[in-house]
Design a protein around this motif. Structure first.
Motif, PDB file in Angstrom:
ATOM      1  N   ALA A  47      20.617  30.952  65.420  1.00  0.00           N
ATOM      2  CA  ALA A  47      21.384  31.950  66.169  1.00  0.00           C
ATOM      3  C   ALA A  47      22.763  31.445  66.576  1.00  0.00           C
ATOM      4  CB  ALA A  47      20.610  32.381  67.409  1.00  0.00           C
ATOM      5  N   LEU A  48      22.858  30.179  66.940  1.00  0.00           N
ATOM      6  CA  LEU A  48      24.117  29.630  67.470  1.00  0.00           C
ATOM      7  C   LEU A  48      25.234  29.623  66.440  1.00  0.00           C
ATOM      8  CD1 LEU A  48      23.273  26.461  69.610  1.00  0.00           C
ATOM      9  CD2 LEU A  48      24.365  28.552  70.391  1.00  0.00           C
ATOM     10  N   PRO A  49      26.445  30.021  66.847  1.00  0.00           N
ATOM     11  CA  PRO A  49      27.605  29.812  65.982  1.00  0.00           C
ATOM     12  C   PRO A  49      27.715  28.323  65.648  1.00  0.00           C
ATOM     13  CG  PRO A  49      28.164  31.283  67.778  1.00  0.00           C
ATOM     14  CD  PRO A  49      26.790  30.751  68.075  1.00  0.00           C
ATOM     15  N   ALA A 249      17.003  39.054  70.817  1.00  0.00           N
ATOM     16  CA  ALA A 249      18.435  39.231  70.561  1.00  0.00           C
ATOM     17  C   ALA A 249      19.034  38.066  69.778  1.00  0.00           C
ATOM     18  CB  ALA A 249      19.184  39.404  71.877  1.00  0.00           C
ATOM     19  N   PHE A 250      18.227  37.031  69.476  1.00  0.00           N
ATOM     20  CA  PHE A 250      18.744  35.885  68.729  1.00  0.00           C
ATOM     21  C   PHE A 250      18.909  36.286  67.255  1.00  0.00           C
ATOM     22  CE2 PHE A 250      16.505  32.546  71.660  1.00  0.00           C
ATOM     23  CZ  PHE A 250      17.175  33.078  72.748  1.00  0.00           C
ATOM     24  N   THR A 251      20.081  36.063  66.707  1.00  0.00           N
ATOM     25  CA  THR A 251      20.282  36.349  65.292  1.00  0.00           C
ATOM     26  C   THR A 251      19.769  35.184  64.447  1.00  0.00           C
ATOM     27  OG1 THR A 251      22.494  35.360  65.283  1.00  0.00           O
ATOM     28  CG2 THR A 251      22.337  37.706  65.832  1.00  0.00           C
ATOM     29  N   ASN A 252      19.724  35.362  63.130  1.00  0.00           N
ATOM     30  CA  ASN A 252      19.284  34.276  62.243  1.00  0.00           C
ATOM     31  C   ASN A 252      20.367  33.915  61.227  1.00  0.00           C
ATOM     32  OD1 ASN A 252      19.229  36.467  60.577  1.00  0.00           O
ATOM     33  ND2 ASN A 252      17.035  36.396  60.134  1.00  0.00           N
ATOM     34  N   ASN A 253      21.616  34.296  61.551  1.00  0.00           N
ATOM     35  CA  ASN A 253      22.725  34.022  60.631  1.00  0.00           C
ATOM     36  C   ASN A 253      23.909  33.365  61.334  1.00  0.00           C
ATOM     37  OD1 ASN A 253      23.569  36.148  62.177  1.00  0.00           O
ATOM     38  ND2 ASN A 253      24.034  37.532  60.473  1.00  0.00           N
ATOM     39  N   ASN A 254      23.597  32.654  62.420  1.00  0.00           N
ATOM     40  CA  ASN A 254      24.612  31.916  63.186  1.00  0.00           C
ATOM     41  C   ASN A 254      25.716  32.808  63.755  1.00  0.00           C
ATOM     42  OD1 ASN A 254      23.966  29.754  60.635  1.00  0.00           O
ATOM     43  ND2 ASN A 254      23.689  29.007  62.727  1.00  0.00           N
ATOM     44  N   SER A 255      25.356  34.038  64.067  1.00  0.00           N
ATOM     45  CA  SER A 255      26.342  34.963  64.657  1.00  0.00           C
ATOM     46  C   SER A 255      26.111  35.174  66.149  1.00  0.00           C
ATOM     47  CB  SER A 255      26.318  36.307  63.915  1.00  0.00           C
ATOM     48  OG  SER A 255      25.035  36.903  63.980  1.00  0.00           O
ATOM     49  N   GLY A 256      25.229  34.368  66.747  1.00  0.00           N
ATOM     50  CA  GLY A 256      25.035  34.432  68.195  1.00  0.00           C
ATOM     51  C   GLY A 256      24.018  35.463  68.631  1.00  0.00           C
ATOM     52  N   ILE A 257      24.452  36.350  69.523  1.00  0.00           N
ATOM     53  CA  ILE A 257      23.572  37.329  70.153  1.00  0.00           C
ATOM     54  C   ILE A 257      23.779  38.709  69.541  1.00  0.00           C
ATOM     55  CG2 ILE A 257      22.991  38.468  72.332  1.00  0.00           C
ATOM     56  CD1 ILE A 257      22.168  35.548  72.229  1.00  0.00           C
TER      57      ILE A 257
END
Length: 305
Positions: A47-49, A249-257
Motif C-alpha cells: 500500500a505504501l508509496p 482502504a489499503f491499496t496493493n499497488n503502492n498508491s497509498g489509501i
C-alpha cells in the motif's frame, strides 16, 4: 498457504494471546506490538508509496501504541491506517506537534488533522503564499466586511485576554489574491458536535479539551480550503480528516489509501437540538397541561411552562 506464512501467523497469534483485551493490542509489551504489526508488513508494503518505508511506519505505530493505552485498545489495522495516512501527508505521528491526532473511538482510531497540518499542506501546494488562523477575544477590535471588496481588521487587546468569540482563517495566494472565513463560537461548536464521539458527552474531550483553540483554527482553515486552489494532497487530506482508515482502504499497488474505502461514523442528526435543549414537560403534569390548553387558562399555562 506456505510454511513461512503459517509460522508468521503462529507468531502473531502467540503475541496477540498475551493481550489483556481480546482482539486488541492492550497490555502488550513493545516487542509483542512490533511482532503483531510486522505480521502486516507485506500488506503495508504493497500500500505504501515507494518513498516510504514499511519498517519505519511499523516502528512509529509501535511507539504510538506503546505510549497510549487507549490507542492500544483499538484495532491494529486502524492504527496502521492512521499512521500510514499521516506519513503519506508528510506528518509525524506526534500529537504534540499539532499536525495530526489519533483519536480512539468505538474500538478504532479516528484520524484527525490539526490546523498546523492543514497549513503545512496548503503551503506545499505552491499556490498559497501564506495561510494562517487566529482567535478573536472579547475586548479585541474586530471588523470584517463581505461583498465586492472583502476586508478584515483585527487588533488584539494586549492588556487582557477575554473570552473566545470568533476564529478566522486567511490565505494569501501567489497571484496576489486572498480569501478568508470567519466562524463564531456557536458555528465552531456545531462543527465540533458533528463528530459522533460527542453524542453521549457533548463536553469537549481529547484534543478539543486540551487544545480547543488549535482545533477551532483547524476547523476554520478546513472551511477556507474549500475556496482555495486544491492540490491532490489537500483533497486527500480533507477526505481522510475524521475518518477511520482500516485495511479495507489499503491499496496493493503502492498508491497509498483508497479514499473511497474510508469509514466515517454517522453524524449527529440534529446539532441545533444538542446545543439548545428543549424544555421538558414532566409526565405528572400532562393532564394539567391538557386542561389548561382546553380551557385557555393562561395563568396555569405560564406556571406549567
Amino acid at each position: 498457504m506456505t510454511t513461512t506464512t503459517k509460522t508468521n501467523n503462529s507468531i502473531v497469534s502467540e503475541a496477540m494471546a498475551k493481550s489483556t483485551k481480546k482482539g486488541t493490542l492492550a497490555g502488550l509489551k513493545h516487542v509483542d506490538i512490533s511482532t503483531v504489526l510486522n505480521g502486516m508488513k507485506q500488506q503495508i508494503s504493497q500500500a505504501l508509496p515507494k518513498h516510504l518505508s514499511a519498517d519505519r511506519l511499523i516502528q512509529m505505530a509501535t511507539s504510538l501504541i506503546a505510549k497510549n493505552p487507549k490507542i492500544a485498545e483499538c484495532s491494529a489495522q486502524s492504527v496502521i491506517g492512521a499512521v500510514m495516512q499521516a506519513s503519506i501527508l508528510g506528518f509525524k505521528p506526534v500529537e504534540a506537534l499539532g499536525e495530526c491526532y489519533f483519536v480512539p473511538y468505538g474500538g478504532s482510531v479516528q484520524f484527525q488533522i490539526g490546523y498546523k497540518g492543514f497549513i503545512k499542506l496548503a503551503q506545499q501546494s505552491g499556490q498559497i503564499k501564506n495561510i494562517f488562523a487566529e482567535v478573536v477575544r472579547e475586548g479585541d477590535v474586530f471588523e470584517y466586511e463581505l461583498g465586492l471588496y472583502p476586508r478584515l481588521v483585527h487588533k488584539p487587546n494586549l492588556d487582557s485576554e477575554g473570552a473566545f468569540k470568533f476564529v478566522y482563517a486567511v490565505a494569501h495566494l501567489q497571484n496576489g489574491g486572498y480569501n478568508f472565513v470567519v466562524l463564531t463560537k456557536n458555528q465552531i461548536e456545531k462543527l465540533r458536535l458533528r463528530n459522533p464521539m460527542t453524542r453521549n458527552n457533548p463536553k469537549p474531550s481529547g484534543a478539543w479539551a486540551t487544545d480547543y483553540e488549535a482545533m477551532s483554527k483547524a476547523k476554520a482553515i478546513k472551511q477556507l480550503i474549500k475556496y482555495l486552489p486544491l492540490s491532490d494532497t489537500i483533497i486527500s487530506a480533507e477526505k481522510s480528516d475524521e475518518a477511520t482508515i482500516t485495511d479495507k482502504a489499503f491499496t496493493n499497488n503502492n498508491s497509498g489509501i483508497d479514499l473511497d474505502s474510508l469509514e466515517y461514523a454517522e453524524e449527529i442528526v440534529s446539532v441545533a437540538d444538542s446545543l439548545e435543549p428543549k424544555k421538558e414537560v414532566k409526565p405528572a403534569k400532562i393532564d394539567l397541561v391538557k386542561k389548561a390548553i382546553e380551557s385557555n387558562d393562561t395563568e396555569t399555562k405560564e406556571e406549567l411552562f
